[in-house]
Design a protein around this motif. Sequence first.
Motif, PDB file in Angstrom:
ATOM      1  N   MET A  29       0.827  -1.206   0.000  1.00  0.00           N
ATOM      2  CA  MET A  29       0.000   0.000   0.000  1.00  0.00           C
ATOM      3  C   MET A  29       0.860   1.255   0.000  1.00  0.00           C
ATOM      4  O   MET A  29       0.943   1.978   0.997  1.00  0.00           O
ATOM      5  N   GLU A  30       1.503   1.502  -1.074  1.00  0.00           N
ATOM      6  CA  GLU A  30       2.343   2.678  -1.140  1.00  0.00           C
ATOM      7  C   GLU A  30       2.372   3.124  -2.590  1.00  0.00           C
ATOM      8  O   GLU A  30       2.368   2.295  -3.502  1.00  0.00           O
ATOM      9  N   LEU A  31       2.366   4.430  -2.794  1.00  0.00           N
ATOM     10  CA  LEU A  31       2.483   4.954  -4.151  1.00  0.00           C
ATOM     11  C   LEU A  31       3.954   5.249  -4.411  1.00  0.00           C
ATOM     12  O   LEU A  31       4.549   6.095  -3.731  1.00  0.00           O
ATOM     13  N   VAL A  32       4.531   4.530  -5.355  1.00  0.00           N
ATOM     14  CA  VAL A  32       5.945   4.720  -5.639  1.00  0.00           C
ATOM     15  C   VAL A  32       6.117   5.175  -7.078  1.00  0.00           C
ATOM     16  O   VAL A  32       5.590   4.551  -8.005  1.00  0.00           O
ATOM     17  N   VAL A  33       6.820   6.271  -7.254  1.00  0.00           N
ATOM     18  CA  VAL A  33       7.064   6.800  -8.585  1.00  0.00           C
ATOM     19  C   VAL A  33       8.558   6.744  -8.832  1.00  0.00           C
ATOM     20  O   VAL A  33       9.346   7.214  -8.010  1.00  0.00           O
ATOM     21  N   ARG A  34       8.962   6.125  -9.940  1.00  0.00           N
ATOM     22  CA  ARG A  34      10.387   6.010 -10.218  1.00  0.00           C
ATOM     23  C   ARG A  34      10.707   6.504 -11.613  1.00  0.00           C
ATOM     24  O   ARG A  34      10.110   6.035 -12.583  1.00  0.00           O
ATOM     25  N   ASN A  35      11.589   7.449 -11.695  1.00  0.00           N
ATOM     26  CA  ASN A  35      12.128   7.873 -12.976  1.00  0.00           C
ATOM     27  C   ASN A  35      11.043   8.240 -13.979  1.00  0.00           C
ATOM     28  O   ASN A  35      11.133   7.921 -15.169  1.00  0.00           O
ATOM     29  N   LEU A  36      10.000   8.904 -13.493  1.00  0.00           N
ATOM     30  CA  LEU A  36       8.827   9.158 -14.323  1.00  0.00           C
ATOM     31  C   LEU A  36       9.028  10.382 -15.223  1.00  0.00           C
ATOM     32  O   LEU A  36       9.524  11.411 -14.784  1.00  0.00           O
ATOM     33  N   THR A  37       8.625  10.246 -16.487  1.00  0.00           N
ATOM     34  CA  THR A  37       8.582  11.396 -17.392  1.00  0.00           C
ATOM     35  C   THR A  37       7.133  11.629 -17.793  1.00  0.00           C
ATOM     36  O   THR A  37       6.473  10.710 -18.283  1.00  0.00           O
ATOM     37  N   VAL A  38       6.657  12.843 -17.570  1.00  0.00           N
ATOM     38  CA  VAL A  38       5.297  13.144 -18.001  1.00  0.00           C
ATOM     39  C   VAL A  38       5.356  14.184 -19.111  1.00  0.00           C
ATOM     40  O   VAL A  38       6.247  15.015 -19.154  1.00  0.00           O
ATOM     41  N   ALA A  39       4.389  14.095 -20.028  1.00  0.00           N
ATOM     42  CA  ALA A  39       4.429  14.946 -21.212  1.00  0.00           C
ATOM     43  C   ALA A  39       3.099  15.630 -21.416  1.00  0.00           C
ATOM     44  O   ALA A  39       2.050  15.135 -21.006  1.00  0.00           O
ATOM     45  N   ARG A  40       3.159  16.780 -22.046  1.00  0.00           N
ATOM     46  CA  ARG A  40       1.953  17.513 -22.395  1.00  0.00           C
ATOM     47  C   ARG A  40       2.043  17.821 -23.883  1.00  0.00           C
ATOM     48  O   ARG A  40       3.029  18.406 -24.314  1.00  0.00           O
ATOM     49  N   GLY A  41       1.050  17.388 -24.647  1.00  0.00           N
ATOM     50  CA  GLY A  41       1.100  17.645 -26.080  1.00  0.00           C
ATOM     51  C   GLY A  41       2.332  17.041 -26.736  1.00  0.00           C
ATOM     52  O   GLY A  41       2.888  17.600 -27.665  1.00  0.00           O
ATOM     53  N   GLY A  42       2.777  15.866 -26.226  1.00  0.00           N
ATOM     54  CA  GLY A  42       3.892  15.181 -26.856  1.00  0.00           C
ATOM     55  C   GLY A  42       5.257  15.706 -26.454  1.00  0.00           C
ATOM     56  O   GLY A  42       6.276  15.143 -26.853  1.00  0.00           O
ATOM     57  N   VAL A  43       5.299  16.774 -25.663  1.00  0.00           N
ATOM     58  CA  VAL A  43       6.587  17.325 -25.236  1.00  0.00           C
ATOM     59  C   VAL A  43       6.779  17.028 -23.757  1.00  0.00           C
ATOM     60  O   VAL A  43       5.888  17.320 -22.959  1.00  0.00           O
ATOM     61  N   PRO A  44       7.920  16.438 -23.390  1.00  0.00           N
ATOM     62  CA  PRO A  44       8.119  16.141 -21.974  1.00  0.00           C
ATOM     63  C   PRO A  44       8.129  17.419 -21.152  1.00  0.00           C
ATOM     64  O   PRO A  44       8.654  18.445 -21.574  1.00  0.00           O
ATOM     65  N   VAL A  45       7.507  17.350 -19.978  1.00  0.00           N
ATOM     66  CA  VAL A  45       7.415  18.521 -19.118  1.00  0.00           C
ATOM     67  C   VAL A  45       8.246  18.318 -17.864  1.00  0.00           C
ATOM     68  O   VAL A  45       9.000  19.182 -17.443  1.00  0.00           O
ATOM     69  N   LEU A  46       8.113  17.139 -17.257  1.00  0.00           N
ATOM     70  CA  LEU A  46       8.913  16.799 -16.087  1.00  0.00           C
ATOM     71  C   LEU A  46       9.630  15.487 -16.385  1.00  0.00           C
ATOM     72  O   LEU A  46       9.023  14.551 -16.902  1.00  0.00           O
ATOM     73  N   VAL A  47      10.899  15.421 -16.042  1.00  0.00           N
ATOM     74  CA  VAL A  47      11.691  14.240 -16.393  1.00  0.00           C
ATOM     75  C   VAL A  47      12.340  13.664 -15.147  1.00  0.00           C
ATOM     76  O   VAL A  47      12.835  14.399 -14.288  1.00  0.00           O
ATOM     77  N   GLY A  48      12.294  12.337 -15.065  1.00  0.00           N
ATOM     78  CA  GLY A  48      13.060  11.659 -14.035  1.00  0.00           C
ATOM     79  C   GLY A  48      12.561  11.858 -12.621  1.00  0.00           C
ATOM     80  O   GLY A  48      13.316  11.792 -11.654  1.00  0.00           O
ATOM     81  N   LEU A  49      11.253  12.055 -12.494  1.00  0.00           N
ATOM     82  CA  LEU A  49      10.653  12.239 -11.177  1.00  0.00           C
ATOM     83  C   LEU A  49      10.715  10.964 -10.357  1.00  0.00           C
ATOM     84  O   LEU A  49      10.507   9.866 -10.888  1.00  0.00           O
TER      85      LEU A  49
END
Lengths: 51, 215, 215, 218, 218, 257
Positions: free
Chosen positions: B1-21
């Motif tokens: 029961m834990e939310l774990v985020v590793r090395n996440l890249t999120v994108a908006r309109g195909g362009v990465p916005v945040l990298v390596g979260l």
Amino acid sequence: MPELGKYAGAVLSSWAVSVGLLVFLVVVTWIGARRSRAALDAAEARRRERQ
Amino acid sequence: MELVVRNLTVARGGVPVLVGLGFRLAPGGVVMLRGPNGSGKTTLLRTLAGLQPPMDGEISLPPETIAYAAHADGLKSQLTVTENLAFWAAVHGTRDIEAALVAMNLASLRDRPAANLSAGQKRRLGLARLLVTGRPFWLLDEPTVSLDTASVALFAEAVGAHVAGGGAALIATHIDLGMEAEVFDVGPFKADPDTPAGSGAFDRDFDAAFDGAIQ
Amino acid sequence: MELVVRNLTVARGGVPVLVGLGFRLAPGGVVMLRGPNGSGKTTLLRTLAGLQPPMDGEISLPPETIAYAAHADGLKSQLTVTENLAFWAAVHGTRDIEAALVAMNLASLRDRPAANLSAGQKRRLGLARLLVTGRPFWLLDEPTVSLDTASVALFAEAVGAHVAGGGAALIATHIDLGMEAEVFDVGPFKADPDTPAGSGAFDRDFDAAFDGAIQ
Amino acid sequence: MIALLVRDLRLTFRAGGGFGLGLAFFLIVTVLVPFGVGPQSDLLARIAPGILWVGALLACLLSLDRIFQLDFEDGSLDLLATAPLPLEGVVTMKALAHWVTTGLPLTLAAPLFGGLMSLPQAGYFWVFVTLLIGTPALSMIGTFGAALTVGLKRGGLLLSLLVLPLYIPTLLFGAETARRGIMGMDYAQTLAILAGVSAGSIAILPFAAAAAIRINLR
Amino acid sequence: MIALLVRDLRLTFRAGGGFGLGLAFFLIVTVLVPFGVGPQSDLLARIAPGILWVGALLACLLSLDRIFQLDFEDGSLDLLATAPLPLEGVVTMKALAHWVTTGLPLTLAAPLFGGLMSLPQAGYFWVFVTLLIGTPALSMIGTFGAALTVGLKRGGLLLSLLVLPLYIPTLLFGAETARRGIMGMDYAQTLAILAGVSAGSIAILPFAAAAAIRINLR
Amino acid sequence: MEDTRVRQHDDRWNWFWAWANPVKFMSWTGKVLPWLMAMTLVTLIPGLVWGFFFTPEAQGFGSSVKIIYVHVPSATMAIQAWGMMVVASLIWLIRRHHVGALAAKGAALIGLTMTAVALITGAIWGQPMWGTYWAWDPRLTAFLILFLFYIGYMALWAAIDDPDTAADLTSVLAIVGSVFAVLSRYAVNFWNQGLHQGATLSLDKEENIADVFWLPLVLSLVGFGLLCLVLVLVRTRTEVRMRRLRAIEMRERMRDA
Ligand code: HEM
Ligand SMILES: Nc1ncnc2c1ncn2[C@@H]1O[C@H](COP(=O)(O)OP(=O)(O)OP(=O)(O)O)[C@@H](O)[C@H]1O
Ligand SMILES: Nc1ncnc2c1ncn2[C@@H]1O[C@H](COP(=O)(O)OP(=O)(O)OP(=O)(O)O)[C@@H](O)[C@H]1O
Ligand SMILES: [Mg+2]
Ligand SMILES: [Mg+2]
């Protein structure tokens, strides 16, 4: 000029419309291509400058 | 029961916005998401909620444990408080809305149409909606926009109660909510606009091609 | 050249919201309007701007000196920065948009469609619009909603410049803009729901009739 | 004032501005009717002028909510109301912009689409002329309706309901004049009334529409 | 799922929900057409079934943008997409709610309004039956179109433009069946195809619509 | 949580799909285009000139038969363009190759223009042949519906800001729309019997004159086909550039923010 007889109006107008629309299409495409090329070149130049 | 985020890249309109979260959120925890306008907080929350696919990296959490809330609360102004809540309870397969009404101090307002609630009361109803989902992880996007100081305090209290009961919350906000929380600044993970990342082959190949041409 | 408000009653939907307001705003002054949600700040500003009639009392100021801005800026996203500004300049019969562009540091963005501006840039364009109206009194309603700290500072600076140049501003906001200003709290003027006021004859007559019937 | 007209036209012609959608709707109505009533050209010819008028009217109707709604949502309308322009002038310019972007294209397209409905020869002229005279009234009446409903969340269909009864005289005289013209009957009287309706609307409704906007902004 | 249907119906029937506006639009179209084409009852009788179908279709069309737009604006759609319901089911329920609040009333009202159009005796039955079979397809196709345009600022007219070509087969078979039925011709085949179009739309389009919504929320 | 992002497929067709990589696409089309343009010129112009100046009158048609040299090729291309759009859309939906979506976008205006040419020339031809500009003949009706589809498809592209979202939605529309277009084509057969020529050239029944009409027609068909190919490639290149431009501008905006 060929002899068209009573269908001259129909033949000439349909050919005029067709050729006109084709030329329009070609011109629109050509202008679009030139514009996009210019805009992209400018943008790539800006990008390169930054690096 | 834990939310774990590793090395996440999120994108908006195909362009990465945040990298390596990367971060983790365990029950009982509150994380405040900080970052300037346009830094990608909303994008991150929507990705975590499953509304958009991540561009890269990994999000691990048990299935169906996330309750998402943008500042729009999904309330229908023509329906009463009870009807609104009962609907979301039914959608999530829970039945008991009484507990949520009491917890959010809405019991006396139960038959008011949502249209006649004040902004603070609406926000409380939005929180009650989160309670009836029965889900532990709350993702809240700017939940206090245009609330006054009193309403903000009330809101902080409600989140506190949820967390004390074993829940967890991830909150994107520009202001100080005056609650004890870990702060996670997304600033350092901002994508460098000039180094395209992720699997969006389109741009990466292009950059490579053009850079190649120059070098 | 002074905005003077005396004994003003403003109403929303026929019901008085603030009663007996009085204050004055002289060139070079900034007044912050404070008050909890729903206390009537928006209503007051719209009344001052002439968008709704006052219920009672007096507003005295020279004609056509007020520039009003809600958080919607009246910008068209399909038009460029210049086109947007030129339009408002034409409407107000002024011609010179260059000064405003320079003042708000927008000169380099002049040909961008407004859609492509960031939130902070949009806000700056909104302020440039206020400049081209050529009017001295700015009425601003929650101008910093969802701006980050940096943008807020920028905004405060712009207002400072306007005021230094002989303008004046009346700003409704929940947050601290970090500028030197008089604070005007509308709280004490809140209308008592049980004592009908003003010339909204409907309610007063009814109240009189019913009170009479009971006594 | 001219600035306002120019801005509105510019906005409509820019991408996403919705120019041509009214025209498309008109085309689609005139296409649907033959699908509905069947392809017999004698039947179509008889109902053509009427259906063209009804189609133009509906297309006009559906573009009405754009007149003020966008300006209302982004706050421009508040600002225009506080600007040193008479609101009556603003309203008239809005109606004019609507006519240029909707009424005029519909008028020009109607003879073209008439072909789809087997419109008789004389019909091309008469449908064109009656629409040219009638569409300004449609735009002006529609602007008044839009002013009444500005600010309502889903005002679209309500707006239609409000405006349609007001459209009936224009429709009646427009279609009747076209029909009379086609059949070679006396059309002077109905044509005069149609023109009168147009002129009257343009003379009176700006004041009503401006008043409605003032009330709605309050 | 049932909760969703109940909520949608409740919302439509509450004040301001817009129930009856579709019906009103239908009424107005059927009223306008006689004004447009003139009052000759033989002519009206011939075009009546077709115009009733076209009117029903337009009324249906104009209520489409309500299907998802309100839920999108107040954030409900985001929440539904993260809820433990299959989006295909949500979409189907939305289409069903639309049919109950629009298609069904239109079907029930059509024979009534037929009177205004001098619909022949047999027509009452046939217009009713074909609309009953056809309107579910209209709702489902419309839901797909609404899913495509959800989130667009002024999607209304674009939605019409996208959906109308998709409506053509339904309209063709519906009106043709009604006409054949009225004239006593063989209608079995077109009726069967009409039913097939309805069934096929309901079977396939929920998936396309759900996909479109997922894309739009992204 | 399940990772839903689409991975690049790995299979033995990769060498083939590599051509759809945007950079590679730009480079090979850049090389091929001049040749294609030359070929277009040497087929289209002779075909049209031959058709217009050097064909005899046909029995029953008179000189109006000359319209066939613009009518039939444009009608053919209108259909081909739609087919191409559907295939390109499928490529995008299934393999996520951007060039697929952009090619579909580029083809739309070509299809629309060709449909318009076929409709207009057909209508003009109809007046002397059938005595009317327009009749609700199945083939004509189907073309009108196709015309509407093209307009709707392009309007949807124009209305959506995000290019990937637009690509996805228009692809779904193209596929669903095709199903309904076929259905409509079938539907109109029940509704009206046609005036239009059958699927075979009515002219070529008379063998001896067939070649006289047939050869220039084939030549202009090839010419139209090549022209459309060139236009699709050029327009796709434009779209690729615009897509790239958008990405760069977005990154600039991110940097400003
Ligand atoms: C607006 C009206 C018309 C439209 C939309 C139209 C459309 C078409 C289409 C779609 C084709 C088929 C092309 C193909 O399958 O590759 C075609 C072929 C043809 N059309 Fe038309 N047409 C129209 C009017 C006419 C008229 C008035 C005539 C002459 C009387 C005509 C004569 C032909 C001929 C001879 C062919 C070639 C038939 C064949 O062998 O496939 N068309 N037209
Ligand atoms: N509709 C859109 N299309 C493309 N890009 C967008 C869109 N909306 C926002 N962006 C960009 O995506 C980036 C991230 O935006 P996001 O909304 O996630 O930021 P945020 O941190 O929530 O900002 P805020 O504090 O203003 O809410 C920004 O750079 C923004 O410019
Ligand atoms: N459309 C409306 N019709 C009737 N009353 C309204 C309406 N909108 C707001 N009110 C009421 O008018 C009063 C004043 O509202 P106003 O918007 O002026 O407050 P505010 O001080 O600007 O609040 P906030 O800080 O939330 O913006 C509130 O009590 C509110 O309930
Ligand atoms: Mg955000
Ligand atoms: Mg306020």
